[in-house]
Design a protein around this motif. Sequence first.
Motif, mmCIF file in Angstrom:
data_model
loop_
_atom_site.group_PDB
_atom_site.id
_atom_site.type_symbol
_atom_site.label_atom_id
_atom_site.label_comp_id
_atom_site.label_asym_id
_atom_site.label_seq_id
_atom_site.Cartn_x
_atom_site.Cartn_y
_atom_site.Cartn_z
ATOM 1 N N ARG A 117 38.859 -7.342 29.018
ATOM 2 C CA ARG A 117 38.508 -8.760 28.837
ATOM 3 C C ARG A 117 39.692 -9.601 28.387
ATOM 4 N N THR A 118 40.621 -8.962 27.697
ATOM 5 C CA THR A 118 41.792 -9.703 27.247
ATOM 6 C C THR A 118 42.923 -9.471 28.244
ATOM 7 N N SER A 119 43.904 -10.328 28.226
ATOM 8 C CA SER A 119 45.085 -10.040 29.036
ATOM 9 C C SER A 119 46.318 -10.077 28.140
ATOM 10 N N PRO A 120 47.083 -9.013 28.076
ATOM 11 C CA PRO A 120 46.787 -7.754 28.785
ATOM 12 C C PRO A 120 45.568 -7.074 28.179
ATOM 13 N N PRO A 121 44.961 -6.135 28.908
ATOM 14 C CA PRO A 121 43.774 -5.457 28.381
ATOM 15 C C PRO A 121 44.101 -4.643 27.142
ATOM 16 N N MET A 122 43.060 -4.372 26.356
ATOM 17 C CA MET A 122 43.269 -3.564 25.158
ATOM 18 C C MET A 122 43.547 -2.121 25.584
ATOM 19 N N GLY A 123 44.657 -1.568 25.115
ATOM 20 C CA GLY A 123 44.968 -0.170 25.434
ATOM 21 C C GLY A 123 44.002 0.758 24.721
ATOM 22 N N ILE A 124 43.865 1.953 25.259
ATOM 23 C CA ILE A 124 42.904 2.899 24.685
ATOM 24 C C ILE A 124 43.327 3.319 23.275
ATOM 25 N N ARG A 125 44.639 3.468 23.102
ATOM 26 C CA ARG A 125 45.153 3.832 21.783
ATOM 27 C C ARG A 125 44.823 2.752 20.753
ATOM 28 N N ASP A 126 44.975 1.507 21.172
ATOM 29 C CA ASP A 126 44.666 0.370 20.312
ATOM 30 C C ASP A 126 43.164 0.337 19.984
ATOM 31 N N TYR A 127 42.359 0.609 21.005
ATOM 32 C CA TYR A 127 40.898 0.623 20.831
ATOM 33 C C TYR A 127 40.494 1.644 19.756
ATOM 34 N N ILE A 128 41.069 2.844 19.835
ATOM 35 C CA ILE A 128 40.774 3.912 18.874
ATOM 36 C C ILE A 128 41.287 3.531 17.477
ATOM 37 N N CYS A 129 42.483 2.950 17.460
ATOM 38 C CA CYS A 129 43.107 2.576 16.196
ATOM 39 C C CYS A 129 42.261 1.563 15.434
ATOM 40 N N ARG A 130 41.720 0.589 16.163
ATOM 41 C CA ARG A 130 40.858 -0.417 15.509
ATOM 42 C C ARG A 130 39.582 0.220 14.981
ATOM 43 N N MET A 131 39.078 1.210 15.713
ATOM 44 C CA MET A 131 37.858 1.876 15.291
ATOM 45 C C MET A 131 38.102 2.591 13.954
ATOM 46 N N GLN A 132 39.245 3.233 13.869
ATOM 47 C CA GLN A 132 39.602 3.934 12.644
ATOM 48 C C GLN A 132 39.773 2.949 11.478
ATOM 49 N N LYS A 133 40.402 1.826 11.770
ATOM 50 C CA LYS A 133 40.587 0.791 10.729
ATOM 51 C C LYS A 133 39.249 0.243 10.261
ATOM 52 N N LEU A 134 38.340 0.063 11.202
ATOM 53 C CA LEU A 134 37.000 -0.442 10.882
ATOM 54 C C LEU A 134 36.313 0.491 9.890
ATOM 55 N N LEU A 135 36.371 1.795 10.149
ATOM 56 C CA LEU A 135 35.696 2.769 9.288
ATOM 57 C C LEU A 135 36.342 2.818 7.903
ATOM 58 N N LYS A 136 37.666 2.784 7.885
ATOM 59 C CA LYS A 136 38.373 2.816 6.600
ATOM 60 C C LYS A 136 38.082 1.558 5.787
ATOM 61 N N ALA A 137 38.100 0.415 6.451
ATOM 62 C CA ALA A 137 37.839 -0.850 5.761
ATOM 63 C C ALA A 137 36.422 -0.849 5.210
ATOM 64 N N HIS A 138 35.501 -0.304 5.974
ATOM 65 C CA HIS A 138 34.106 -0.272 5.528
ATOM 66 C C HIS A 138 33.963 0.544 4.243
ATOM 67 N N LEU A 139 34.575 1.729 4.232
ATOM 68 C CA LEU A 139 34.484 2.586 3.044
ATOM 69 C C LEU A 139 35.115 1.911 1.824
ATOM 70 N N ALA A 140 36.253 1.286 2.037
ATOM 71 C CA ALA A 140 36.973 0.661 0.923
ATOM 72 C C ALA A 140 36.210 -0.553 0.387
ATOM 73 N N GLU A 141 35.784 -1.414 1.286
ATOM 74 C CA GLU A 141 35.187 -2.682 0.856
ATOM 75 C C GLU A 141 33.744 -2.533 0.395
ATOM 76 N N GLU A 142 33.023 -1.656 1.040
ATOM 77 C CA GLU A 142 31.597 -1.521 0.740
ATOM 78 C C GLU A 142 31.364 -0.557 -0.425
ATOM 79 N N HIS A 143 32.191 0.477 -0.518
ATOM 80 C CA HIS A 143 31.912 1.543 -1.496
ATOM 81 C C HIS A 143 33.078 1.839 -2.438
#
Lengths: 168, 265
Positions: free
Chosen positions: B107-133
């Motif tokens: 959807r973006t140009s350039p498209p989101m690379g797969i490595r970037d996609y995974i990296c954001r997912m990992q950041k999301l989980l880490k941020a959730h643990l830190a901020e929520e708990h």
Amino acid sequence: MPAMMFAAIRHASRSGTSALRAAPRVAPVARGFRPTPFNRTLITKKYTEDHEAVIYDDQTKIGTVTITDYAQSSLGDVVYVELPQTGTEIEKGDQIGAVESVKAASDIFAPVSGTVEQINETLNDQPGLLNKSPEEKGWLCKIKVSNPSELDELMTEEEYKKHCESDH
Amino acid sequence: MRLPPIYYHWFREPLPYMQGLRLQESVHRHQLLERKTTGDHRDYLFFLEHRPVYTFGRRQGNDSEEAMEMMRLRATGADVVLTLRGGQTTFHGPGQIVGYPLLDLGRTSPPMGIRDYICRMQKLLKAHLAEEHDIQPVPSEHTGVFLDEHTKVASIGVQVRHRLTTHGFALNVTAEPLSWFNKVVACGLEDVKAGCIANAVKPDVSPDSISVSKEIPGLVARFGRLYEREMLPLDIAELGQVEDVVREAEYVSRTQGPWHRTPVF
């Protein structure tokens, strides 16, 4: 080696970026030789929107399938490559394998129809070749192309470059 | 260019793994077709718990040792499924949140690379643990989220076809999944055990106060933040192919009866 001596490539003169480097078999046409129509080989490299490339040799009708350098860079380190079975008949667009990078499996689709003649077994032991040399040593499989006109529907190097910049 | 919203849905009852797979495949096919025909396809994010299941990754299941392992695991009372995602053996079950983002990376140009996609997912989980708990995950050379060097709390495994994603992440919330994880070497890591949020919270927080349902709003919001997208709830009362398969999955999940809380064998 005569076939290689007379080898020509449609886009050999374009920019020399490593990403889109032509196949190694391409040699400059030697002066003084007169190419005869019977053993001249035309090697064409075409691309899909999903970042597969096919290097087609119109003499042998063999298309070598690779992923592009752009694809490998967006994947990250490749840890496993799934390849098709030799002898499999495939239709353009069929899923023919996958490349697994860290925690992500990306499917590979056939850019052309034909029969799988050979697969790159080296990738079983050295999946990292796909990162080091995606369009040469890290080739995936060789397909005996059944309908060469399908290549016309794929992108040229120039079109592919534009596609990578905009992707739309 | 402004990107369209991501429509999310949370399944309240644990889903059989195969039902979740069917759901993803239906939505994937729908997205592929809509993209080709109208260019007006939506992105989705599904949150759910699975009924107990061991799943294997794409590179597994080719040798007899793995076939034996799969036989052995069936005796636990869990389902066993060979999948086409990246990664290796894992477990899903009640007490663990599974997130399936079904996104078009182009959807973006350039498209989101797969490595970037995974990296954001990992950041999301880490941020959730830190901020929520107030849980600070440790850095690791491995993908996923670690509470310490030997304790993994969240895993990632995705599949990408024509730039459309399936599968996703799993985050252990309560201790219920842990005894199941003890039956396997998860993700190919010999000296790593599974951890969960309930066992990692600060002393002043009661582990019993931790539940899957309370995690959802925070995960939705952070998903939007990390992937830079607006998040809207999917209205499953609406007409539509995706809404249909979601309703079907909802129905199936409500008619399954109790599940094994711990491995039978």
